[in-house]
Structures are given as structure tokens and as C-alpha cells.
Design a protein around this motif. Sequence first.
Motif, PDB file in Angstrom:
ATOM      1  N   GLU A  38       0.821  -1.201   0.000  1.00  0.00           N
ATOM      2  CA  GLU A  38       0.000   0.000   0.000  1.00  0.00           C
ATOM      3  C   GLU A  38       0.863   1.263   0.000  1.00  0.00           C
ATOM      4  O   GLU A  38       0.605   2.212  -0.747  1.00  0.00           O
ATOM      5  CB  GLU A  38      -0.927   0.004   1.221  1.00  0.00           C
ATOM      6  CG  GLU A  38      -1.893   1.184   1.239  1.00  0.00           C
ATOM      7  CD  GLU A  38      -2.852   1.132   2.409  1.00  0.00           C
ATOM      8  OE1 GLU A  38      -3.547   2.142   2.637  1.00  0.00           O
ATOM      9  OE2 GLU A  38      -2.907   0.089   3.102  1.00  0.00           O
ATOM     10  N   ARG A  39       1.902   1.273   0.818  1.00  0.00           N
ATOM     11  CA  ARG A  39       2.810   2.428   0.867  1.00  0.00           C
ATOM     12  C   ARG A  39       3.476   2.643  -0.489  1.00  0.00           C
ATOM     13  O   ARG A  39       3.622   3.767  -0.967  1.00  0.00           O
ATOM     14  CB  ARG A  39       3.864   2.217   1.945  1.00  0.00           C
ATOM     15  CG  ARG A  39       3.351   2.273   3.384  1.00  0.00           C
ATOM     16  CD  ARG A  39       3.253   3.719   3.857  1.00  0.00           C
ATOM     17  NE  ARG A  39       3.075   3.787   5.294  1.00  0.00           N
ATOM     18  CZ  ARG A  39       4.052   3.909   6.170  1.00  0.00           C
ATOM     19  NH1 ARG A  39       5.317   3.948   5.752  1.00  0.00           N
ATOM     20  NH2 ARG A  39       3.805   3.986   7.460  1.00  0.00           N
ATOM     21  N   GLU A  42       1.051   4.044  -3.109  1.00  0.00           N
ATOM     22  CA  GLU A  42       0.788   5.470  -2.881  1.00  0.00           C
ATOM     23  C   GLU A  42       1.943   6.311  -3.424  1.00  0.00           C
ATOM     24  O   GLU A  42       1.721   7.336  -4.089  1.00  0.00           O
ATOM     25  CB  GLU A  42       0.606   5.737  -1.386  1.00  0.00           C
ATOM     26  CG  GLU A  42      -0.696   5.229  -0.804  1.00  0.00           C
ATOM     27  CD  GLU A  42      -0.755   5.419   0.700  1.00  0.00           C
ATOM     28  OE1 GLU A  42       0.204   5.992   1.266  1.00  0.00           O
ATOM     29  OE2 GLU A  42      -1.760   4.999   1.308  1.00  0.00           O
ATOM     30  N   SER A  45       1.982   6.267  -7.302  1.00  0.00           N
ATOM     31  CA  SER A  45       0.963   7.159  -7.863  1.00  0.00           C
ATOM     32  C   SER A  45       1.408   8.615  -7.773  1.00  0.00           C
ATOM     33  O   SER A  45       1.218   9.403  -8.714  1.00  0.00           O
ATOM     34  CB  SER A  45      -0.366   6.971  -7.121  1.00  0.00           C
ATOM     35  OG  SER A  45      -0.858   5.654  -7.304  1.00  0.00           O
ATOM     36  N   GLU A  46       2.001   8.973  -6.639  1.00  0.00           N
ATOM     37  CA  GLU A  46       2.495  10.343  -6.449  1.00  0.00           C
ATOM     38  C   GLU A  46       3.562  10.694  -7.482  1.00  0.00           C
ATOM     39  O   GLU A  46       3.513  11.774  -8.097  1.00  0.00           O
ATOM     40  CB  GLU A  46       3.069  10.475  -5.034  1.00  0.00           C
ATOM     41  CG  GLU A  46       3.758  11.801  -4.751  1.00  0.00           C
ATOM     42  CD  GLU A  46       4.566  11.782  -3.466  1.00  0.00           C
ATOM     43  OE1 GLU A  46       5.583  12.508  -3.397  1.00  0.00           O
ATOM     44  OE2 GLU A  46       4.200  11.032  -2.540  1.00  0.00           O
TER      45      GLU A  46
END
Length: 264
Positions: A38-39, A42, A45-46
Motif C-alpha cells: 500500500e505504501r 501510494e 501514484s504520487e
Amino acid sequence: MSEPCTLITGASSGIGSALARALAPEGRSMVLVARRRERLEELASELHAAYGIKVWVFATDLAASGAVEQLLRDLAARDCSVHTLVNNAGFGLRGGFQQASWEQMQRMLQLMVEVPTQLIAAVLPAMRTAQEGRIINVASLAGLIPGLPGSCLYSASKGFLIRLSQSLAAENHPWGIRVMALCPGYVHTEFHAVLGVEERMRRLPELFWMEADQVAAIAIRALAGSRVVVVNGWLNRLMAALATSLPEPMAVWLSSAFSQRFRR
């Protein structure tokens, strides 16, 4: 033709994610490796939204048997040639040498000694062929000062990365390959919280601390130079200099006294 990419281990937080953000503006595709999917997603995507780069996520425990081999197969399947390798994955063990199980120690040695060495061995031939490439081994001030009580394998593994980096830099400079050992001191990350000593470490004056993005910015600036061992911050450079210039008994005494006051 293979696509050049940046490979970062331990990329889900702290110095790893800070280095990913600092290297992303170069525009190369990026491979992020850590255990927490998950990290990583994220962060991917950033970085894609900010810079339009391709970012691949590999959620895996590199200390597990066969994990590095699988990662290398996945990179080959994507026709990805590593231009910049950042060996950052690692962890600490709480307590003295005899308080850790052999399984814990073996996992630490696997992740912090064997994995970076194996990755370097895998990517170096292509870097030599291309006559360019960069290897950043995230070591530590702990690898430059006398070993602290309760930090046997951590200090030793970081010292290994420093010496490995120095030899690799000397061997591969003629091929245009930049090798650097990044040696931060105390950094505000999740490291001490995971280790269970965060409250104790708050005793340490703020003067000793740096932010992860500061460490990353120093690393990026240093890449343009030729220093192999890069120590972050004037205070850390002073401590490293004292550790090598003072008589060894005095350096060991100071190191142990510091540990007794702030770490144990």
C-alpha cells in the motif's frame, strides 16, 4: 533496447521514499521495492502524477529465499536495465548480541549484506557495457565510529557497505560508474519506532537529527561530485573525524558513554 531505470530497495518510507522523490525528476522509470504494498503504490501514484514516469512496485521481503532472483527475473521481463541502484533496505535489532536469535541475525545479514551485494553483482555488468551507472549504498555514521553496545550487527553491516563502496568505486571508475556510500546519522524516520526505542531517542538533542528529505538532497548533490563516503551534516562529519583521529581507547569510551546516556 533496454529501458534504463532506477531501482530502490526499502522504498516505502524514510530515506528510501525520500530518495525516490529526489531521483524521480531525472525522468527515468522507477522500480520501488519493499514489503508494504500500500505504501509503495501510494508513492508510485504520487511520482507518476508529478513527473509522468513509469513506476513499478514490487512488494516483497528481499530477505526471503529466492526473492532477489525473482526481482531480477521480473526486471528482465520488463526489459528494464538498472541505471541507478539504491541499496537502502534494512532494519535494526534491539538489545545486545546475545539477546537476538540466530534467525534474526541471519535475516539481518541477508538483507543488509547479501542482498545489496547480490544486486550489485547482477547490475554491474550492464553498467560496464553502457559505461555509465550509479550505485548508492545507504550506510550509516554507525559504520564509521566505534561499534556501540547493542548495535553489533548493524554497525558491522554498515561498515561492510562503506568498504564495499570504496573498493567498487576504485574498480569501476574507469567505466564511468559512480559508487557512493551515504552515511546519515540520526534521521527522523520510522526506524526507532519500529525498533521500540523512539521514546528513549527523544532524549537526544534536536541538533543531532536530520529529516529524510535533507539526507536525500545531500545525496543528490553529492552524486555530481566524486566523494565515495558521504556523511550527512557538519555534526556527523565532526563525529566521524573524531572517531578516526582520536586514540582508539578514547574514541571507544566516548562512543560507549554516548550510547549509555541516550540509547540504552
